[in-house]
Scaffold this active site. Structure first.
Site, PDB file in Angstrom:
ATOM      1  N   ASP A  87      10.990   0.059  -0.075  1.00  0.00           N
ATOM      2  CA  ASP A  87      11.375  -0.812  -1.189  1.00  0.00           C
ATOM      3  C   ASP A  87      12.890  -1.013  -1.163  1.00  0.00           C
ATOM      4  O   ASP A  87      13.667  -0.079  -1.041  1.00  0.00           O
ATOM      5  CB  ASP A  87      10.870  -0.277  -2.526  1.00  0.00           C
ATOM      6  CG  ASP A  87      11.508   1.017  -2.948  1.00  0.00           C
ATOM      7  OD1 ASP A  87      11.914   1.785  -2.065  1.00  0.00           O
ATOM      8  OD2 ASP A  87      11.608   1.264  -4.156  1.00  0.00           O
TER       9      ASP A  87
ATOM     10  N   ASN B 181       7.868  -8.060  -3.361  1.00  0.00           N
ATOM     11  CA  ASN B 181       8.075  -7.022  -2.346  1.00  0.00           C
ATOM     12  C   ASN B 181       9.488  -7.033  -1.761  1.00  0.00           C
ATOM     13  O   ASN B 181       9.869  -6.093  -1.070  1.00  0.00           O
ATOM     14  CB  ASN B 181       7.046  -7.146  -1.218  1.00  0.00           C
ATOM     15  CG  ASN B 181       5.783  -6.357  -1.511  1.00  0.00           C
ATOM     16  OD1 ASN B 181       5.686  -5.681  -2.528  1.00  0.00           O
ATOM     17  ND2 ASN B 181       4.810  -6.439  -0.614  1.00  0.00           N
ATOM     18  N   TYR B 182      10.243  -8.105  -2.007  1.00  0.00           N
ATOM     19  CA  TYR B 182      11.660  -8.123  -1.642  1.00  0.00           C
ATOM     20  C   TYR B 182      12.470  -7.842  -2.907  1.00  0.00           C
ATOM     21  O   TYR B 182      13.203  -8.685  -3.404  1.00  0.00           O
ATOM     22  CB  TYR B 182      12.054  -9.470  -1.041  1.00  0.00           C
ATOM     23  CG  TYR B 182      11.473  -9.755   0.311  1.00  0.00           C
ATOM     24  CD1 TYR B 182      11.021  -8.726   1.145  1.00  0.00           C
ATOM     25  CD2 TYR B 182      11.355 -11.060   0.780  1.00  0.00           C
ATOM     26  CE1 TYR B 182      10.478  -8.989   2.391  1.00  0.00           C
ATOM     27  CE2 TYR B 182      10.816 -11.336   2.038  1.00  0.00           C
ATOM     28  CZ  TYR B 182      10.374 -10.296   2.826  1.00  0.00           C
ATOM     29  OH  TYR B 182       9.840 -10.562   4.068  1.00  0.00           O
TER      30      TYR B 182
ATOM     31  N   GLY C  94       0.619   1.324   0.787  1.00  0.00           N
ATOM     32  CA  GLY C  94       0.521   1.336  -0.668  1.00  0.00           C
ATOM     33  C   GLY C  94       1.306   0.225  -1.332  1.00  0.00           C
ATOM     34  O   GLY C  94       0.769  -0.607  -2.062  1.00  0.00           O
TER      35      GLY C  94
END
Length: 528
Positions: free
Chosen positions: A111, A469-470, A178
């Protein structure tokens, strides 16, 4: 590395001693973990606390991919639980909640803002990397994959079972399943088959009460939100059941560079006009980046075109020659190979690299920052030239990765899953910069914001959309210990568009006290 660890340990040991008074819940949390787990699945050997500085630091660093966050805050991080059994996950949730300790869950550690392993309030890390089992059923074309498995491990396992099955996910092999799947991970099969969440048919999730739920027991509303809304606001994803997709035995890939001097701007402009109209079997990424020029000390922009075609080279050549002749694609640029071998190609491993490299879990973090945009209209050439001018002012590595849309992404409704960015997009952009010295952090972050500002007139607006997700803390955030609804509406609308309201309502139903929270989590709001 050993010397660096020793120095860090000495410095951090002082911090540990100074911080002891700020950890009133640490001992009771550990006692609770032991009480709530069975001796059959001992938890003691997967608990890391600051009392053992060396192993604690090693555990923290092992899945800390962004060097900006490489020094843990010993005053806040109470423990790391590297779970090896579902009971460890359940106990960690229950014990953190009952002791008033915040929980952060990480799988691959990719992340971009490190929200899965840092906080400004007392917290524990639930590290999922040991939960990495994968089972593939060729007859049903399905697989179960645990959250801590990497994409490289998943691709390897699929290939061992079948050479004509695949999963439409990302190209970085060290990303954890995940977070990647729950946020709506995408890859080079996106135009043909959609994204990860379009192929999730079941999941295992530990809820706020420590209960293990599957799709049938969690209900369709919770199952909807974890497919693209992220899992961290709603529970802990333990595993996913996914549909695998059919691919040919032979695919074709190519990589072609076009510098500015070779007409790269013109080719990229034309790419914007045609890439979403390609057949669904063809995915072509454009990747402008700063490179050295032909003369010493000179720098320029090279637009690197990566492509994957679900078919043979001759047919690909015909398609590109008709739609994008400006690229100048040659037959020798095209390489036919199996789907599994394309995963090595996209990960930039040299030809001949042993496939076992996809199972590696390297610990080589760097300093980096990324941002994202969605583009709905072609960026004019003068706009591209403004972007190039700004990129060339960077002293470190910088690039823009443009991933084409169209295909099946235009045909899946925006509310089919929590991931909303579907029809109407030409491509998604990821802006990234990497640097090697902590002293360069402030300048690098400022430069990224300037590049983002230059791009503003050419991208989506009202809202200016972003890819969950970015992670990008700049588009809005809350403090670690609260989730203000007004602030959450700012970043939440950019990430989730019209799906945000439903996400907040489901959050209110399943986690009304807002236990699962971070700087960009979903607030529990039952009515709007």
């Amino acid at each position: 590395m050993k010397e660096a660890l020793s120095v860090l340990c000495l410095v951090l040991l002082v911090s540990v001693l100074e911080a002891e008074e700020t950890k009133p819940n640490s001992a009771s949390f550990i006692d609770c973990l032991r009480y709530r787990t069975s001796p059959e699945y001992p938890i003691t050997d997967v608990i890391f606390t600051a009392d053992n500085t060396t192993t604690f630091l090693t555990s923290y660093l092992s899945y800390t991919k962004n060097k900006r966050y490489q020094s843990p805050d010993y005053r806040k991080l109470l423990a790391i639980v590297a779970a090896k059994h579902v009971s460890h996950v359940q106990a960690t949730v229950v014990c953190a909640k009952s002791n008033g300790i915040q929980l952060r869950t990480r799988s691959g550690g990719h992340d971009l803002e490190g929200l899965s392993y840092r906080s400004s309030v007392p917290f524990v890390i639930l590290d999922m990397h040991n939960l990495r089992s994968i089972t593939v059923d060729v007859s049903s074309k399905k697989a179960w994959v645990q959250a801590g498995a990497t994409l490289g491990e998943l691709y390897t396992k699929i290939n061992e079972a079948s050479q004509t099955l695949a999963f439409p996910a990302g190209v970085c092999p060290t990303v954890g399943a995940g977070g990647h799947i729950s946020g709506g991970g995408y890859g080079n099969l996106m135009r043909k088959y959609g994204i990860t969440v379009d192929h999730v048919v079941d999941a295992q999730l530990v809820d706020v009460n420590g209960k293990l739920l599957k799709r049938a027991t969690m209900g369709e509303d919770l199952f909807w939100v974890i497919r693209g809304g992220g899992g961290a606001s709603f529970g802990v994803i333990l595993s996913w059941k996914i549909n695998l997709v059919e691919v040919p035995k032979i695919l074709t890939v190519f990589r072609v560079n076009k510098t500015l001097e070779q007409g790269g701007t013109d080719v990229l402009y034309k790419w914007q006009l045609v890439s979403t109209k390609f057949p669904d079997d063809l995915f072509m990424r454009a990747w402008p980046q700063v490179v050295n020029g032909t003369k010493d000390g000179e720098r320029t922009i090279a637009v690197v075109f990566y492509a994957q075609f679900l078919g043979r080279a001759d047919k690909l050549m015909a398609l590109v020659s008709e739609s994008l002749p400006e690229l100048g694609l040659r037959r020798e640029d095209c390489h036919e190979m199996s789907w599994f071998d394309t995963t090595l190609f996209w990960a930039d491993f040299p030809a001949g690299t042993p496939p076992g490299v996809l199972l590696d879990r390297p610990t080589n973090p760097g300093f980096f920052k990324s941002k994202s945009d969605y583009v709905k209209k072609p960026i004019p050439k003068e706009g591209l030239e403004k972007l190039w001018k700004k990129m060339l002012t960077f002293n470190n590595i910088v690039w823009m990765q443009m991933n084409t849309y169209g295909g099946v992404m235009d045909r899946i409704p925006a509310n089919a899953t929590a991931f909303p960015h579907r029809k109407g997009n030409l491509f998604k952009v990821q802006y990234s910069t990497v640097w090697s010295d902590a002293n360069g952090t402030e300048t690098s972050l400022r430069m990224m914001n300037e590049l983002y500002e230059v791009a503003e007139p050419y991208v989506s607006s009202n809202p200016r959309e972003a890819f969950f997700n970015y992670r990008d803390i700049d588009i809005g955030s809350n403090p670690s210990d609260e989730t203000n609804v007004d602030e959450a509406m700012i970043y939440g609308t950019k990430y989730f568009l019209g799906n945000l309201k439903r996400l907040m309502q489901v959050k209110a139903k399943y986690d009304p006290e807002n236990f699962f929270k971070n700087e960009q989590s979903i607030p529990p709001v039952s009515t709007m």
